[in-house]
Design a protein around this motif. Structure first.
Motif, PDB file in Angstrom:
ATOM      1  N   HIS A 237       4.812 -28.546 -17.786  1.00 39.74           N
ATOM      2  CA  HIS A 237       4.247 -27.137 -18.275  1.00 39.74           C
ATOM      3  C   HIS A 237       2.724 -26.962 -17.676  1.00 39.74           C
ATOM      4  N   GLY A 238       2.109 -27.910 -17.470  1.00 43.06           N
ATOM      5  CA  GLY A 238       0.839 -28.032 -16.875  1.00 43.06           C
ATOM      6  C   GLY A 238       0.769 -27.752 -15.455  1.00 43.06           C
ATOM      7  N   TRP A 239       1.681 -28.283 -14.819  1.00 43.36           N
ATOM      8  CA  TRP A 239       2.124 -28.223 -13.344  1.00 43.36           C
ATOM      9  C   TRP A 239       2.355 -26.681 -13.246  1.00 43.36           C
ATOM     10  N   PHE A 240       3.329 -25.770 -13.944  1.00 50.06           N
ATOM     11  CA  PHE A 240       3.609 -24.720 -13.857  1.00 50.06           C
ATOM     12  C   PHE A 240       2.354 -23.920 -14.028  1.00 50.06           C
ATOM     13  N   GLU A 241       1.446 -24.264 -14.888  1.00 52.33           N
ATOM     14  CA  GLU A 241       0.074 -23.670 -15.067  1.00 52.33           C
ATOM     15  C   GLU A 241      -0.749 -23.498 -13.746  1.00 52.33           C
ATOM     16  N   ARG A 242      -1.067 -24.706 -13.367  1.00 53.71           N
ATOM     17  CA  ARG A 242      -1.769 -24.877 -12.193  1.00 53.71           C
ATOM     18  C   ARG A 242      -1.100 -24.175 -11.025  1.00 53.71           C
ATOM     19  N   ASN A 243      -0.032 -24.233 -10.895  1.00 51.63           N
ATOM     20  CA  ASN A 243       0.698 -23.812  -9.444  1.00 51.63           C
ATOM     21  C   ASN A 243       1.397 -22.717  -9.410  1.00 51.63           C
TER      22      ASN A 243
ATOM     23  N   GLU B 214      -0.154 -17.482 -20.022  1.00 47.32           N
ATOM     24  CA  GLU B 214      -0.027 -16.896 -21.407  1.00 47.32           C
ATOM     25  C   GLU B 214       1.177 -17.095 -21.933  1.00 47.32           C
ATOM     26  N   ASN B 215       1.286 -17.299 -23.355  1.00 51.62           N
ATOM     27  CA  ASN B 215       2.476 -17.320 -24.007  1.00 51.62           C
ATOM     28  C   ASN B 215       3.449 -16.367 -23.916  1.00 51.62           C
ATOM     29  N   CYS B 216       4.685 -16.775 -23.623  1.00 50.00           N
ATOM     30  CA  CYS B 216       5.832 -15.626 -23.652  1.00 50.00           C
ATOM     31  C   CYS B 216       5.556 -14.906 -22.457  1.00 50.00           C
ATOM     32  N   GLU B 217       4.827 -14.981 -21.415  1.00 47.54           N
ATOM     33  CA  GLU B 217       5.117 -14.225 -20.196  1.00 47.54           C
ATOM     34  C   GLU B 217       5.728 -14.636 -19.119  1.00 47.54           C
ATOM     35  N   LEU B 218       6.485 -13.915 -18.327  1.00 49.49           N
ATOM     36  CA  LEU B 218       7.133 -14.537 -17.153  1.00 49.49           C
ATOM     37  C   LEU B 218       6.384 -14.585 -15.932  1.00 49.49           C
ATOM     38  N   TYR B 219       6.764 -15.716 -15.381  1.00 44.39           N
ATOM     39  CA  TYR B 219       5.749 -15.997 -14.119  1.00 44.39           C
ATOM     40  C   TYR B 219       6.555 -16.282 -13.063  1.00 44.39           C
ATOM     41  N   PRO B 220       7.021 -15.512 -11.737  1.00 39.38           N
ATOM     42  CA  PRO B 220       7.615 -15.799 -10.672  1.00 39.38           C
ATOM     43  C   PRO B 220       7.587 -17.182 -10.125  1.00 39.38           C
ATOM     44  N   VAL B 221       8.641 -17.631  -9.829  1.00 38.45           N
ATOM     45  CA  VAL B 221       8.350 -19.165  -9.035  1.00 38.45           C
ATOM     46  C   VAL B 221       9.373 -18.900  -7.837  1.00 38.45           C
ATOM     47  N   SER B 222       8.589 -19.136  -6.852  1.00 33.32           N
ATOM     48  CA  SER B 222       9.270 -19.311  -5.483  1.00 33.32           C
ATOM     49  C   SER B 222       9.828 -20.430  -5.254  1.00 33.32           C
ATOM     50  N   PHE B 223      10.973 -20.414  -4.651  1.00 34.24           N
ATOM     51  CA  PHE B 223      11.814 -21.533  -4.057  1.00 34.24           C
ATOM     52  C   PHE B 223      10.769 -22.712  -3.472  1.00 34.24           C
ATOM     53  N   GLU B 224       9.758 -22.226  -2.820  1.00 37.48           N
ATOM     54  CA  GLU B 224       8.758 -23.289  -2.251  1.00 37.48           C
ATOM     55  C   GLU B 224       8.035 -23.945  -3.252  1.00 37.48           C
ATOM     56  N   GLN B 225       7.557 -23.211  -4.466  1.00 29.23           N
ATOM     57  CA  GLN B 225       7.020 -23.726  -5.634  1.00 29.23           C
ATOM     58  C   GLN B 225       7.699 -24.693  -6.328  1.00 29.23           C
ATOM     59  N   LEU B 226       9.191 -24.448  -6.576  1.00 28.35           N
ATOM     60  CA  LEU B 226      10.004 -25.509  -6.992  1.00 28.35           C
ATOM     61  C   LEU B 226      10.138 -26.780  -6.327  1.00 28.35           C
ATOM     62  N   MET B 227      10.122 -26.440  -4.862  1.00 27.25           N
ATOM     63  CA  MET B 227      10.296 -27.616  -3.988  1.00 27.25           C
ATOM     64  C   MET B 227       9.118 -28.644  -4.295  1.00 27.25           C
TER      65      MET B 227
END
Length: 125
Positions: free
Chosen positions: A32-38, A45-58
């Motif tokens: 979770h912290g990784w997603f928050e930082r990156n 924010e709680n329950c908010e959607l954040y787009p995740v790119s393929f590059e971020q997932l990699m």
């Protein structure tokens, strides 16, 4: 109660359908912290959607591989994050199991992605 974390996919072929859940974590506060930082750039924010790119997932996958290769680097590369009912603050077997699970999740998600699909991260606590 606790930290529930989701990765969902919005299919390019089915824009009118509901997003599909492709990953779920429970109290994996370091992920979770990784997603928050990156992905949310410091404030998730709680329950908010954040787009995740393929590059971020990699990038998350690379970070997990580095932690597996050098467990002593865990606190620097993928630190635990405190929060209300966010789970353990220890770098124990559960921590590394979440790292392994995350690598498997990334592999499965990437295998299933098609051109135009969109990924989103959100958490509920």
């Amino acid at each position: 109660m606790g930290l529930d974390m989701y990765l969902t996919k919005r299919s390019a072929a089915a824009r009118d359908e509901q997003d599909e859940m492709v990953a779920y974590w429970r109290k994996a506060n370091h992920i979770h912290g990784w997603f928050e930082r990156n992905v949310a750039y410091g404030k998730l924010e709680n329950c908010e959607l954040y787009p995740v790119s393929f590059e971020q997932l990699m990038s998350l996958g690379i970070t997990c591989q580095l932690v597996k290769a050098n467990p002593e680097s865990a606190s620097a590369l993928l630190p635990r994050q405190e929060g209300f009912f966010f789970g353990s603050s220890e770098y124990d077997d559960d921590y590394f199991m979440d790292v392994d699970d995350t690598l498997e999740i990334i592999r499965k998600v990437c295998d299933a992605l098609q051109d135009g699909d969109e990924l989103f991260y959100h958490a509920w606590w």
